[in-house]
Motif scaffolding. Structure first.
Motif, short mmCIF file in Angstrom:
data_model
loop_
_atom_site.label_atom_id
_atom_site.label_comp_id
_atom_site.label_asym_id
_atom_site.label_seq_id
_atom_site.Cartn_x
_atom_site.Cartn_y
_atom_site.Cartn_z
N LEU A 1 2.05 1.82 -3.50
CA LEU A 1 0.91 2.30 -4.31
C LEU A 1 0.65 3.78 -4.01
CD1 LEU A 1 -1.74 -0.61 -4.14
CD2 LEU A 1 -0.51 0.20 -6.18
N LYS B 1 0.83 -1.20 0.00
CA LYS B 1 0.00 0.00 0.00
C LYS B 1 0.87 1.26 0.00
CE LYS B 1 -4.19 -1.99 1.86
NZ LYS B 1 -5.33 -1.89 2.79
N TYR C 1 0.99 6.48 -7.03
CA TYR C 1 -0.20 7.22 -7.47
C TYR C 1 -0.03 8.71 -7.17
CZ TYR C 1 -3.10 3.43 -9.17
OH TYR C 1 -3.60 2.41 -9.94
N ARG D 1 -16.57 -1.10 -5.43
CA ARG D 1 -16.52 -1.41 -3.99
C ARG D 1 -17.92 -1.33 -3.39
NH1 ARG D 1 -11.97 1.63 -0.49
NH2 ARG D 1 -10.49 0.22 -1.53
N GLY E 1 -7.89 -7.56 -12.75
CA GLY E 1 -8.60 -6.44 -13.35
C GLY E 1 -9.18 -6.75 -14.72
N TRP F 1 -13.82 2.38 -9.68
CA TRP F 1 -13.36 1.52 -8.58
C TRP F 1 -14.22 1.70 -7.33
CZ3 TRP F 1 -7.41 2.55 -9.53
CH2 TRP F 1 -6.96 1.69 -10.55
N ILE G 1 -6.82 3.50 -1.63
CA ILE G 1 -5.69 2.59 -1.38
C ILE G 1 -5.69 2.14 0.08
CG2 ILE G 1 -3.17 2.42 -1.29
CD1 ILE G 1 -3.15 4.42 -3.72
N ALA H 1 -7.86 -0.73 0.58
CA ALA H 1 -7.87 -1.68 -0.54
C ALA H 1 -7.73 -3.13 -0.08
CB ALA H 1 -6.75 -1.34 -1.52
N THR H 2 -8.49 -4.01 -0.70
CA THR H 2 -8.28 -5.45 -0.53
C THR H 2 -7.07 -5.85 -1.36
OG1 THR H 2 -9.57 -5.96 -2.49
CG2 THR H 2 -10.78 -5.82 -0.40
N GLU H 3 -6.64 -7.08 -1.16
CA GLU H 3 -5.48 -7.55 -1.92
C GLU H 3 -5.78 -7.53 -3.43
OE1 GLU H 3 -3.22 -11.47 -1.41
OE2 GLU H 3 -3.24 -10.57 0.61
N GLU H 4 -7.00 -7.92 -3.76
CA GLU H 4 -7.43 -7.91 -5.15
C GLU H 4 -7.36 -6.49 -5.73
OE1 GLU H 4 -10.74 -10.78 -6.45
OE2 GLU H 4 -11.66 -8.79 -6.60
N GLU H 5 -7.86 -5.54 -4.97
CA GLU H 5 -7.83 -4.15 -5.43
C GLU H 5 -6.39 -3.64 -5.57
OE1 GLU H 5 -12.16 -2.70 -3.57
OE2 GLU H 5 -10.30 -2.44 -2.42
N GLN H 6 -5.54 -4.04 -4.62
CA GLN H 6 -4.13 -3.65 -4.72
C GLN H 6 -3.52 -4.15 -6.03
OE1 GLN H 6 -3.22 -4.67 -0.25
NE2 GLN H 6 -1.28 -4.01 -1.19
N ASN H 7 -3.83 -5.41 -6.32
CA ASN H 7 -3.33 -6.04 -7.54
C ASN H 7 -3.77 -5.26 -8.78
OD1 ASN H 7 -4.09 -9.05 -9.37
ND2 ASN H 7 -2.15 -7.95 -9.33
N VAL H 8 -5.05 -4.92 -8.81
CA VAL H 8 -5.59 -4.19 -9.97
C VAL H 8 -4.96 -2.79 -10.07
CG1 VAL H 8 -7.69 -3.19 -10.95
CG2 VAL H 8 -7.75 -5.49 -9.96
N MET H 9 -4.80 -2.13 -8.92
CA MET H 9 -4.24 -0.78 -8.92
C MET H 9 -2.77 -0.77 -9.35
SD MET H 9 -5.94 1.13 -5.67
CE MET H 9 -5.77 2.76 -6.44
N GLU H 10 -2.07 -1.82 -8.93
CA GLU H 10 -0.66 -1.95 -9.31
C GLU H 10 -0.53 -2.05 -10.84
OE1 GLU H 10 1.18 -5.32 -7.48
OE2 GLU H 10 2.88 -5.32 -8.89
N PHE I 1 -14.08 -5.89 -12.47
CA PHE I 1 -13.25 -4.70 -12.70
C PHE I 1 -13.39 -4.19 -14.13
CE2 PHE I 1 -11.20 -6.31 -8.85
CZ PHE I 1 -11.13 -5.14 -8.12
#
Lengths: 165, 165, 165, 165
Positions: A8, A5, A12, A38, B71, A34, B16, B19-28, A45
Motif C-alpha cells: 500500500l 502495508k 500510494y 478513524r 468500503g 478516512w 497506512i 491502518a486496521t485490516e478493514e482500512e487496508q482493504n478499503v485503501m487497496e 466508509f
C-alpha cells in the motif's frame, strides 16, 4: 490476502508522485474523509467518501451537508447522480434511524429522486422531513440545495423498521 | 490551495502505518480504482470508486459489474443504498449515453429504486434495458443481481437528451 | 339518505334526453360496466368503470385490457393519467393478489409510473410481471400497450401482504 | 354506432329498478358528477367521476377535494389506489397547468405515489405545491388527507410543458 502495508505504501507513494492537480484534489478529500472516519465522524466508509456532516436543523428537519470536489463529478463536470442519490439516502435514512426506537434499525425499501438542476459549487445540503411514521414503516422526503439555496434534487423514500438482532 | 504532494505523502503514509485490516482493504480497492482511472478504465472518479466494469451483455442489455468490499457498506454491513443507486444510475445512464446520437449527451431526470434484498457477496451486477426512446427522452429499467443471480434491487430512470455544446 | 329509485329514474331520464353524442357514448360504457359488475365480471365499481378484462397471458404475465372511450380522456383528448395509473395499479395489484397465499391479501405500498406516449385508440392493455416476492412484500412491474403494441406507460409497484382478518 | 337514447333509457331504467342500495349510492354520485360536468364544473369525464372541487388554498397550495363513496372503493372497502392516483395526478397536473404560460399546456411525464393509510371517510383532499419550475419542466409534490387531516398518501410528479397547437 489483503494487500500488505508495504505494498500500500509503495502504490500510494507512486500514485501521488505522478498525480495531476485533479488527482491531488481527490486524494486530499479522500484522506480527510478516512481520517475523519478513524476519529469517529462518519458511520461508514461511504460516509467518509462524502464527508457527511449531520445535524438537526430544527425539531423536524434532519440535515446532511457534504463538500463538493472533482471526486464526486460525472464526466460532464457536474455532481454525479449517484452522489446526490447517496446523499438523499443518507439523509432520509439517517432521519429514519434517528426516530427508530432503541434496538431497532431501518432499511431503505424504496427511494425516488428527481434531478432538477446540475449540482455545482462548494457544498450540497440535504434537508429531510418525516411524512409519516407507523410501527413498521417510515416515509420521508428530502430536498438537496446548492450554495445559493436552490433545490437541485428532490426525493422521497420508504424505510422499513427491523429488529437489530 | 490544494494539498501539496509532500503533505499528501505524509498523510497517506501515516494513515497506512496505523491502518486496521478493514482500512487496508478499503485503501487497496481505492488505489486500484484510481490506478484504473489513470489508465482510462473509468470515465469519472465515481466510476473509479465503484470500479465499474462496463459491457454489452447482448444487443439489448447493457451491464455494469462492481466488486464489493468494506468500503461500500453501510453500518449494518450490507451494501450502502447509495452504492446500489450509483450503480443503477451508472448503468442506466451509461446505456442512455450509448444510444444517444453523436454530439448529444444525456442527464438523469429522475430515478426510482426498489431495494429487495441486502447486497452481499463478491460482486454486484446491474443489467439495464431500454423501455422507450424518443428524440428528447429515454426511459430505462435496471436490475441489480448478487453472485447467486438473485435480484437485490430494481430501478427505472428517465434520461433527458441534451446537446453537448 | 340515499337518493330514491324514483328520483334516480327521473334524473337519469332527463339527463339522457338532453345528452350530446359524447355523453351518450360515456353513458353507454358506464351502463355496460355496471351491468357487468352485477353479473360478477368486475370485483369493484372501479373495475366496472374501466371494464377491466383480466387474464393470465402466460405463466408469468398477468394481463388486464380495457376499452377506451371519451369517458376516460383528459381535456387534451388523450387517456387521463389517472386512468393509466388505475389500470397499472389494478394489473400489478391483481397479480400480487393472485400469488398471495389463501387468507391473505395485498395492499399497494407505493407505485411509480412513467408516461411515455399519449394513450389513444380502441383499447389499452397492461402486462405485469413479478420482480420479487418475499413473505411480506411483492415487487412488480407493468407495461401499458396501445393497439399497435407500443409501450405508452411503464410502472413498478410494491405490495404489502396482509392478513385478511 | 352509439347506443340510441331509447336504448339508454331502457337499460338505465331496468338497472335502477333492480338496484341494490350500494348501486343506488354509486348511481347517485355518478349522475351528480355528470350533471356537474354539463354545468361546467369539471374539465373532463374523469373529473366528473371524482367530482373534483378545485381551488387555491393559499398562494402556493393548489387543492382538490373529492367526496368518497362505494363507487371509489377497492374490494377491501378502502379507496381504490387508482382513485388516489387519479386525485394526485389531477391536483399536481392541475397546479402545473395553472402556472403554465398562456398557449401552453402540460403533460405528466412521471408520477410516484406512496400509500400510507387506507383511504376512508367522507372526503379526500389533495394539496399540491411546486418544487421547481423551468421553461420545459415542472416538478410538484402532493399530499392526500382524510377527514381527520391525516396524510393517507404522498406523491410527486414531473410535468412536461408543451405547446397547445
Amino acid at each position: 490476502m489483503i494487500m500488505s502495508k508495504n505494498e500500500l505504501q509503495e502504490r500510494y507513494a507512486a500514485f501521488i508522485e505522478n498525480a495531476t492537480e485533479e488527482e491531488q484534489n481527490v486524494m486530499e478529500e479522500m484522506i480527510r474523509g478516512w481520517e475523519g472516519k478513524r476519529e469517529g465522524q462518519y458511520y461508514s466508509f461511504v460516509g467518509s467518501w462524502l464527508q457527511t456532516n449531520r445535524n438537526w436543523k430544527d425539531d423536524e428537519t434532519y440535515e446532511v451537508t457534504i463538500p463538493l470536489h472533482k471526486g464526486l463529478e460525472n464526466p460532464l463536470s457536474m455532481v454525479h447522480g449517484g452522489v446526490t442519490a447517496t446523499l438523499l439516502d443518507s439523509t432520509m435514512g439517517g432521519l429514519a434511524n434517528e426516530i427508530t426506537p432503541e434496538g431497532k434499525g431501518s432499511v431503505t425499501l424504496e427511494m425516488k429522486i428527481n434531478y432538477i438542476k446540475p449540482g455545482k459549487g462548494e457544498t450540497l445540503r440535504c434537508e429531510s422531513k418525516v411524512i409519516s411514521k407507523s410501527k413498521s414503516m417510515i416515509v420521508t422526503e428530502g430536498k438537496v440545495y446548492n450554495d445559493d439555496n436552490q433545490v437541485i434534487a428532490f426525493g422521497s423514500g420508504t424505510f422499513y423498521i427491523i429488529n437489530l438482532k
